[in-house]
Design a protein around this motif. Structure first.
Motif, PDB file in Angstrom:
ATOM      1  N   ARG A  60       1.037  -1.355  -0.012  1.00 25.34           N
ATOM      2  CA  ARG A  60      -0.015   0.002   0.112  1.00 25.34           C
ATOM      3  C   ARG A  60       0.815   1.163  -0.069  1.00 25.34           C
ATOM      4  NH1 ARG A  60      -3.927   0.060   4.789  1.00 25.34           N
ATOM      5  NH2 ARG A  60      -1.681  -0.117   5.865  1.00 25.34           N
ATOM      6  N   VAL A  64       1.434   4.225  -2.968  1.00 25.46           N
ATOM      7  CA  VAL A  64       1.248   5.860  -2.814  1.00 25.46           C
ATOM      8  C   VAL A  64       2.422   6.595  -3.178  1.00 25.46           C
ATOM      9  CG1 VAL A  64       0.715   7.540  -1.038  1.00 25.46           C
ATOM     10  CG2 VAL A  64      -0.417   5.366  -0.863  1.00 25.46           C
ATOM     11  N   ALA A 425      -0.107  16.577   1.542  1.00 28.62           N
ATOM     12  CA  ALA A 425      -1.128  15.534   2.005  1.00 28.62           C
ATOM     13  C   ALA A 425      -0.867  14.180   1.781  1.00 28.62           C
ATOM     14  CB  ALA A 425      -2.422  15.888   1.320  1.00 28.62           C
ATOM     15  N   GLY A 426       0.042  13.867   0.914  1.00 34.90           N
ATOM     16  CA  GLY A 426       0.399  12.621   0.561  1.00 34.90           C
ATOM     17  C   GLY A 426       1.427  12.113   1.412  1.00 34.90           C
ATOM     18  N   TRP A 428       1.652  12.989   4.484  1.00 32.68           N
ATOM     19  CA  TRP A 428       1.037  12.856   6.094  1.00 32.68           C
ATOM     20  C   TRP A 428      -0.123  11.563   5.959  1.00 32.68           C
ATOM     21  CZ3 TRP A 428      -4.682  12.660   6.355  1.00 32.68           C
ATOM     22  CH2 TRP A 428      -5.105  12.586   8.015  1.00 32.68           C
ATOM     23  N   TYR A 429      -0.377  11.308   4.387  1.00 33.96           N
ATOM     24  CA  TYR A 429      -1.265   9.790   4.614  1.00 33.96           C
ATOM     25  C   TYR A 429      -0.045   8.860   4.867  1.00 33.96           C
ATOM     26  CZ  TYR A 429      -3.806   6.253   2.741  1.00 33.96           C
ATOM     27  OH  TYR A 429      -4.597   5.066   2.585  1.00 33.96           O
ATOM     28  N   ARG A 432       0.528   8.312   8.091  1.00 32.53           N
ATOM     29  CA  ARG A 432      -0.727   7.591   9.053  1.00 32.53           C
ATOM     30  C   ARG A 432      -0.595   6.048   8.826  1.00 32.53           C
ATOM     31  NH1 ARG A 432      -6.784   9.440   8.507  1.00 32.53           N
ATOM     32  NH2 ARG A 432      -6.684   7.499  10.061  1.00 32.53           N
ATOM     33  N   LEU A 433      -0.198   5.789   7.618  1.00 37.84           N
ATOM     34  CA  LEU A 433      -0.161   4.280   7.045  1.00 37.84           C
ATOM     35  C   LEU A 433       1.107   3.555   7.989  1.00 37.84           C
ATOM     36  CD1 LEU A 433      -0.434   4.286   3.296  1.00 37.84           C
ATOM     37  CD2 LEU A 433      -2.005   3.614   4.926  1.00 37.84           C
TER      38      LEU A 433
END
Length: 465
Positions: A60, A64, A425-426, A428-429, A432-433
């Motif tokens: 995943r 990204v 934003a990418g 930051w995501y 989170r992952l």
């Protein structure tokens, strides 16, 4: 607003800004692609469920990073037309086909099999899925090959002629592709992506270990990352030394800038550990030097001769502080990686690798170090090539488009705003992952689309025969 600014400087800043963002994501894609292939291969051989869970966790993150790399790469290509049209016209007959080969042989392969790798678990036979993973990893490496061929030809051009229009036209494609610096640059960069990925993986594992999440998946990825640091960091130092010797042969002015040498050293050059190269005063201020060590490293002789920057016209010097300090940041991080790997070997011998919180905190801090080293190395390489785009043959001031500074400045501001929003934003995501434990992330994923498709958790984890 940008009246009075130099359009060439603004175009260079724009390219540097977008490139600094872009290079991070392909670096992760190359490293993670190979890591995923190793994980799936180990799962097929051993049957250990931890390997497949790690595969599902990191695939995943790979998706990204791959997506953001594609988007940022498209922006890079547009700048060749908007800001660097003169360069594109002059060098296009050489670099155009090479970039086309990258799309045909690498990007199509990655894109074609990415869907199977991402969504084929439990839906296609295991060996078919593994083949798709191998092809995606191979595509990432082939992409790196062609991009570095282009960059290396710009650093050490050969195999071309110049026609009546001043264009570089190919005469010998093998000489263009296998130019003198390409093998060294390729090996150095690919190893750098592996080390950068290993330290990102180690930081994620260390984060979870510090929170008491010592699951088999976390222990496995931390152990694998530390093996990479211990075994590959020394190889990278040797590869970097060989690359430096190649640069000394073909781009000696760049090496003089990296070392901060202005005068010719005929009885052994010192190694400046720190200092500030002052181009106006033509000296390195505040220098902390080790006598003769520079000659020993670069010529393998204590009394080896090295030319200083004064050997070349001043208008051919690069921007010295960027080259000087970029090189030191890269090398310094490399030795910190080596030290981390050696400490991990000691902790492994002591059977405390997973019970050493201070070391885990250090690995967490070192997480982005590989990516920082890649950017520092890129600055050293590209700023060190200045004031040329094609080294020694085409100057940067002759490569820019006939465009006014306000137009370049406006697009630069737009890029900065959009990049910080979109890629912020990418990132930051991604964080989170990273913060989700692998076993929890995989269970949540299995309970989602696989059950909707009528696939059991066992099938989703282990695949179908």
């Amino acid at each position: 607003m940008f009246d009075g600014f130099d359009a060439v400087v603004l175009a260079r800043i724009q390219f540097a800004f977008t490139m600094a963002f872009h290079i991070l994501f392909p670096a992760l894609s190359i490293g993670l692609g190979s890591y995923l292939a190793v994980l799936e291969g180990l799962w097929l051989v051993t049957g250990r469920e931890a390997y497949m869970r790690l595969f599902r966790y990191w695939v995943r993150i790979f998706a990204v990073a791959f997506g953001m790399g594609v988007v940022s790469g498209i922006v890079m290509s547009y700048q060749f037309g908007t800001n660097w049209s003169a360069f594109s016209d002059r060098a296009g007959p050489v670099i155009g086909p090479l970039m086309g080969y990258e799309v045909l042989t690498a990007f199509f392969m990655e894109a074609g099999f990415l869907g199977i790798m991402l969504f084929g678990i439990g839906r296609v036979p295991k060996l078919v899925h593994f083949a798709a993973t191998l092809l995606v990893a191979a595509g990432a490496l082939i992409s790196a090959f062609w991009i570095l061929v282009v960059n290396s030809w710009m650093q050490t051009p050969q195999g071309h002629a110049i026609n009546e229009f001043g264009q570089f036209v190919p005469e010998d494609w093998l000489a263009i592709i296998f130019n003198p610096s390409m093998p060294y640059r390729l090996v150095h960069m690919v190893i750098a992506t592996y080390l950068a990925t290993a330290f990102v993986v180690a930081a994620v594992a260390a984060f979870h270990l510090l929170r008491g999440r010592a699951s088999p998946e976390v222990r496995t990825m931390f152990s694998m990352a530390m093996w990479m640091a211990a075994l590959v960091a020394p190889i990278q130092i040797v590869a970097g030394d060989l690359h430096g010797l190649n640069t000394l042969e073909h781009q000696p002015a760049k090496v003089a800038a990296m070392e901060g040498h202005f005068e010719a050293e005929v009885t052994g050059a010192p190694l400046y550990l720190f200092g500030w190269p002052d181009a106006e005063a033509e000296t390195t201020r505040y220098a902390l030097a080790v006598p003769k060590l520079g000659s020993l490293i670069l010529t393998h002789e204590l009394d080896g001769r090295l030319n200083g920057l004064k050997h070349w016209p001043k208008e051919d010097w690069p921007n010295l502080p960027y080259v000087f300090w970029g090189f030191r940041v890269m090398v310094g991080i490399g030795f910190l990686m080596l030290a981390t790997g050696l400490v991990s070997l000691y902790l492994r011998w002591q059977h405390t690798l997973f019970a050493a919180p201070r070391f885990h905190r250090w690995c967490l801090v070192m997480g982005p170090s590989g990516l920082v080293a890649i950017i520092a190395g890129w600055i050293t390489t590209e700023v060190g090539r200045q004031p040329f785009t094609v080294y020694g043959l085409l100057r940067t001031v002759d490569s820019v488009s006939p465009i006014a500074a306000p137009a370049v400045g406006a697009s630069l501001l737009a890029f900065v705003a959009v990049y910080f929003v979109v890629f912020g934003a990418g990132i930051w995501y991604l964080l989170r992952l990273f913060s989700t434990p692998p076993e929890i992330a995989v269970e949540e994923e299995i309970r989602g689309p696989e059950r909707a498709a009528g696939i059991t958790p066992v099938q989703a984890t282990h695949g179908v025969d």
